[in-house]
Design a protein around this motif. Structure first.
Motif, PDB file in Angstrom:
ATOM      1  N   UNK A 127       2.620  -8.051  11.490  1.00 37.23           N
ATOM      2  CA  UNK A 127       1.977  -6.701  11.383  1.00 37.23           C
ATOM      3  C   UNK A 127       2.914  -5.697  10.710  1.00 37.23           C
ATOM      4  N   UNK A 128       4.324  -5.825  10.619  1.00 37.63           N
ATOM      5  CA  UNK A 128       4.987  -4.812   9.756  1.00 37.63           C
ATOM      6  C   UNK A 128       4.652  -4.872   8.366  1.00 37.63           C
ATOM      7  N   UNK A 129       4.312  -6.206   7.731  1.00 36.66           N
ATOM      8  CA  UNK A 129       3.920  -6.506   6.621  1.00 36.66           C
ATOM      9  C   UNK A 129       2.681  -5.670   6.015  1.00 36.66           C
ATOM     10  N   UNK A 130       1.622  -5.903   7.063  1.00 34.07           N
ATOM     11  CA  UNK A 130       0.313  -5.006   6.941  1.00 34.07           C
ATOM     12  C   UNK A 130       0.675  -3.683   6.809  1.00 34.07           C
ATOM     13  N   UNK A 131       1.435  -2.929   7.531  1.00 31.46           N
ATOM     14  CA  UNK A 131       1.336  -1.661   7.824  1.00 31.46           C
ATOM     15  C   UNK A 131       2.378  -1.103   6.512  1.00 31.46           C
ATOM     16  N   UNK A 132       3.407  -2.056   6.269  1.00 26.74           N
ATOM     17  CA  UNK A 132       4.352  -1.568   4.969  1.00 26.74           C
ATOM     18  C   UNK A 132       3.541  -1.551   3.803  1.00 26.74           C
ATOM     19  N   UNK A 133       2.582  -2.795   3.699  1.00 30.65           N
ATOM     20  CA  UNK A 133       1.708  -2.796   2.466  1.00 30.65           C
ATOM     21  C   UNK A 133       0.838  -1.501   2.384  1.00 30.65           C
ATOM     22  N   UNK A 134       0.201  -1.168   3.625  1.00 29.09           N
ATOM     23  CA  UNK A 134      -0.875  -0.091   3.550  1.00 29.09           C
ATOM     24  C   UNK A 134      -0.125   1.202   3.131  1.00 29.09           C
ATOM     25  N   UNK A 135       1.199   1.234   3.678  1.00 32.75           N
ATOM     26  CA  UNK A 135       2.000   2.585   3.295  1.00 32.75           C
ATOM     27  C   UNK A 135       2.236   2.517   1.851  1.00 32.75           C
ATOM     28  N   UNK A 136       2.861   1.501   1.271  1.00 31.38           N
ATOM     29  CA  UNK A 136       3.289   1.604  -0.096  1.00 31.38           C
ATOM     30  C   UNK A 136       1.736   1.804  -0.883  1.00 31.38           C
ATOM     31  N   UNK A 137       0.661   1.401  -0.493  1.00 34.67           N
ATOM     32  CA  UNK A 137      -0.542   1.649  -1.561  1.00 34.67           C
ATOM     33  C   UNK A 137      -0.906   3.135  -1.061  1.00 34.67           C
ATOM     34  N   UNK A 138      -0.437   3.857  -0.128  1.00 42.69           N
ATOM     35  CA  UNK A 138      -0.771   5.247   0.208  1.00 42.69           C
ATOM     36  C   UNK A 138       0.214   6.047  -0.187  1.00 42.69           C
ATOM     37  N   UNK A 139       1.329   5.636  -1.043  1.00 46.69           N
ATOM     38  CA  UNK A 139       2.260   6.271  -1.627  1.00 46.69           C
ATOM     39  C   UNK A 139       3.420   6.642  -0.629  1.00 46.69           C
TER      40      UNK A 139
END
Length: 882
Positions: free
Chosen positions: A371-383
């Motif tokens: 779950x942490x990876x999903x959230x981190x990936x989404x945050x990276x994509x959103x800047x």
């Protein structure tokens, strides 16, 4: 449940059933009650089989809703024509069912709550008849005819309420069905989704086996991926849920995507009347939790079925509604932000990078790295910037994707704008290189470069403390301990620096034999570490590095003989990881294996270590955990006497470049395998070599353990060195090992008796068994039969407590033979399948010498081939080889 599955977890109920159908006079019986799928029908059918085997006449009637409209509908298949006059129906049915059977009559009635009134009256009359035993099943909570409820209310039959399988019972059942060990996390998932319902479990296991998601990896069954419910299981759930109105369906769907939800929030979203109806129908449960009233689905499978049928757009809308409701409620609880972020990922709500990053850190703190990876990936994509990319790099490292982490960490370093951020980027970069990619030279080079360039003092302290930890792992223990003491004397030491310094101190002092300091550190200092670290360290760093620190503690405590403390640490971290997916569970399994090995529960240790190894085959290794699991597997399997699997584990085991402090144990693992194979002399030689490596690296605790292994193999030459080490060491194992070595060297069986008691006192039961076994042999050799028998009984009791471990000392006691030590050694190696040439190479003798010893051994034992030799030596059948 199909009859092919064994009855498990029903021992008490089976005893009652057996008693009911075993009465010679017949009469009476019992009512089996419970929820659908708990195994009532299976147990009732088993009762009828038992009755038939003892000669009783048996009948089986199954009530259904469709047959309820017909008088005696459930009994029609067995009665045939019983007449149309209602007044004679019951009498005719009784005459048809019990026409004077000699062995008595046993009648099973399934789902008796669905019986028509005439059938219910028949059952009641049968309960009053002598010679008739009734086994009746009813569904708990369902209305039943008065004549049926009278069976237990009037005391005609006893009522037993069957509960779902407990988690341990489910584990036993699944392993019995699959015929092998099952990964503990997979068992946990099976229990969570079925809640112990045996019928649901059968359908789920069958479906997951068929599609290949439940499969064996290195001899351990694992369940991977998300379940896809079979049509049969879906129908079962549908029959339990029943038809739903649109309003009640909305209640169930909201909980399927967002449980638990406060009862007030759920009522605001779906309507109070619909929520109340769902609760009354048993579809949801609402239980008070302090001041809150959280609502959940009554069974996890209800949510699985509803989610599978929900369209993508509707699911996104439902998640969005729940996320907005959490915002409207103020997101007051600690995990509300995490829930809101997770819901927003797959909803129609706009993504917020800062929210996703904060939620990602929280997920990592809870050890949910996927779950942490999903959230981190989404945050990276959103800047999301530096914090988001740092989180992503850490998660990749801890998930064992170290090459990807290395690339991400380069990007993180370039995003760093301050010394503090550069230091925070350096720590995982060094950790990933050191433990993950096993490139310690490069890791230390980067650490030194960072120390030369970072000027911020707190960051300097963190990096210096990390250097102390690396020193300890590389077996530079004196330097590690000295540096750690200097750092820990500072009251302003940052939390992360405290942790690294404690690693250095724990390994440094522990491996130097000063384990009283380690014991103190793992006690009072632990609270200080957690408090000071938690004030400054990011959640991902604190949560996952805690497991590495825990492993350091358990290893040092085990080696030193502080076994109760080692087990307590392992138990604590197993509890932390119990409900988390992924690597944390596998780390906890390694901790458990280390602690159990020290206590002598070698088969439990092997099981835990092998489960971790099997799981890491899929997850990949984030830094030496495969190595640690293999090391414990090899040692525990060899001590258990499981020669073939110990050989397999040893074949994979290699020293780890970042775990040099364990080099002596790697050689000691070879020693134990050699001794298990029968090459006890070779094992003693290897153990002494391991001790020599430990002495060179100034690791007295490791040296004591290696020399003690040699003593357990029968080496009487190391007593003087152990005595010297014991005089300086401050750990429990030192004195006990020296006592056993001295008694063996002096041919003193009473001294070995005392050493056995001393070893048992510190928790080393398997070593205590070996000392008692050696005492038994010497007592008998000295003609003291009674004392020898007493020592042998003690040795066997201790070995039994150690899961029937088969060490060389135990085998020598249990299988006295006319063979010389050399003949026994060569004969045992031959019996385990080694060729004469292999044996000659290992023992550095000629092939002709090997042939001669095998010939003499076979002659003395009266056998003619290697298979018979293996049987005589208690090693099972062996493949003949030359």
């Amino acid at each position: 449940m199909a009859d092919g599955w064994p009855l498990t977890g029903r021992a008490q109920a089976m005893e009652l059933v057996a008693d009911a159908v075993g009465r010679r006079a017949g009469g009476g019986g019992m009512v089996l009650a419970g929820a659908p799928g708990v195994g009532k029908t299976r147990l009732a059918r088993e009762a009828l089989r038992m009755a038939a085997r003892r000669g009783a006449r048996t009948h089986w009637a199954a009530a259904t809703r469709s047959a309820r409209s017909l008088p005696l509908g459930a009994f029609a298949p067995m009665l045939g024509e019983v007449g149309a006059d209602p007044a004679r129906l019951v009498r005719s049915a009784i005459e048809a069912l019990i026409p004077g059977a000699r062995g008595g009559v046993v009648v099973g009635v399934d789902d008796a709550h669905l019986l028509d009134d005439v059938s219910a009256m028949l059952v009641h009359r049968l309960a009053l008849r002598a010679g008739v035993t009734l086994i009746v099943t009813v569904r708990s909570g369902e209305p039943a005819p008065d004549a049926v409820t009278a069976l237990w209310k009037d005391g005609l039959l006893s009522r037993v309420e069957l509960q779902p399988l407990s988690e341990p019972e489910l584990a036993t059942l699944v392993e019995a069905v699959l015929g092998g060990s099952v990964d503990s996390h997979s068992l946990r998932r099976l229990w969570e989704i079925t809640r112990g319902n045996a019928l649901y479990l059968r359908h789920l296991v069958d479906a997951e086996l068929e599609c290949g998601r439940l499969c064996q990896v290195r001899g351990v069954w694992q369940w991977r991926g998300h379940p896809v419910l079979s049509p049969g299981l879906t129908e079962l759930v549908d029959s339990r849920v029943g038809r739903l109105s649109a309003e009640v369906g909305e209640v169930v769907d909201l909980l399927a995507f967002g449980e638990p939800l406060g009862a007030g929030m759920l009522a605001a979203l779906a309507g109070a009347a619909a929520v109340e109806e769902a609760e009354q129908r048993g579809l949801i449960s609402v239980e008070r939790d302090g001041r809150r009233l959280p609502a959940r689905l009554a069974h996890p499978l209800y949510g699985e079925v509803r989610r599978a049928r929900t369209s993508v757009l509707r699911a996104r809308r439902l998640r969005g509604r729940i996320a907005e409701a959490i915002i409207a409620a103020g997101a007051r609880r600690g995990d509300d932000l995490l829930r809101r972020a997770v819901l927003s990922l797959d909803s129609d709500v706009a993504l917020e990078p800062q929210l996703l990053t904060v939620a990602g850190w929280r997920a990592s703190e809870l050890l949910d790295l996927r779950l942490a990876e999903r959230l981190a990936g989404a945050s990276c994509s959103a800047g999301g910037g530096f914090e988001a990319h740092l989180l992503m790099a850490l998660v990749l490292f801890w998930r064992g994707r170290c090459d990807e982490a290395d690339v991400e960490l380069d990007a993180v370093y370039h995003l760093a704008a301050t010394d503090a951020e550069r230091a925070r980027a350096t720590v995982p970069q060094v950790a990933n290189l050191f433990w993950g990619l096993a490139r310690p030279v490069e890791a230390e080079s980067i650490l030194r470069r960072a120390l030369d360039t970072v000027t911020d003092e707190p960051s300097q302290l963190v990096l210096t403390a990390m250097g102390a930890a690396l020193d300890a792992f590389l077996a530079r223990v004196s330097r590690a301990a000295d540096s750690a003491r200097t750092l820990l004397a500072r009251p302003d030491l940052p939390g992360l620096a405290v942790m690294f310094a404690i690693w250095g101190l724990a390994l440094g002092t522990g491996l130097q034999g000063r384990s009283d300091a380690v014991s103190t550190a793992t006690g009072a200092w632990t609270d200080t570490v957690v408090q000071r670290w938690g004030e400054t360290a990011p959640p991902a760093e604190s949560s996952m590095l805690m497991f590495v620190f825990a492993h350091v503690r358990v290893v040092v405590l085990r080696l030193a003989g502080w076994l109760g403390q080692a087990r307590a640490v392992a138990e604590h971290f197993r509890g932390l990881a119990a409900d988390t997916p992924g690597i944390a569970q596998h780390m906890a399994s390694v901790l458990t294996a280390e602690a159990e090995l020290g206590c002598g529960r070698v088969r439990t240790a092997a099981r835990s270590a092998m489960q971790a190894r099997s799981a890491l085959e899929h997850e990949t290794d984030p830094g030496g955990w495969v190595f640690n699991s293999l090391l414990v597997s090899t040692l525990s399997l060899a001590m258990a006497g499981d020669v073939l699997r110990a050989r397999d584990a040893l074949a994979e085991l290699r020293p780890h470049p970042a775990h040099r402090y364990r080099d002596p144990e790697v050689l000691l693992a070879r020693a134990w395998v050699a001794a298990a194979e029968g090459a006890v002399g070779e094992g003693a030689t290897l153990a002494r070599e391991a001790a020599s490596i430990a002495a060179t690296c100034e690791l007295p605790t490791q040296e004591i353990g290696a020399l003690h292994a040699a003593v357990r193999f029968g080496d009487a030459t190391v007593a003087e060195r152990l005595t010297v080490l014991a005089s300086a060491a401050q750990c429990p194992i030192a004195g006990a090992a020296a006592a056993q070595a001295t008694a063996l060297a002096e041919d003193d069986p009473k001294g070995l008796d005392r050493a056995s008691v001393q070893l048992e006192g510190i928790g080393m039961r398997l070593a205590a068994a070996d000392a008692a076994a050696q005492a038994a042999v010497l007592h008998h050799r000295h003609g003291r039969t009674s004392a020898g028998t007493a020592a042998a009984v003690r040795a066997q009791a201790l070995a039994s407590a150690c899961e029937n471990a088969a060490t060389p000392a135990m085998r020598a006691m249990l299988q006295p033979s006319p063979l010389t030590d050399r003949e026994r050694e060569i004969a045992t190696l031959a019996a385990t399948g080694l060729s004469n040439r292999d044996i000659a190479g290992r023992l550095v003798v000629s092939v002709r010498t090997v042939e001669g010893h095998i010939y003499h051994a076979c002659t003395k034992l009266g056998v003619t081939d290697r298979s018979a030799l293996a049987e005589t030596l208690g090693l099972g059948r062996s493949t003949p080889s030359r």
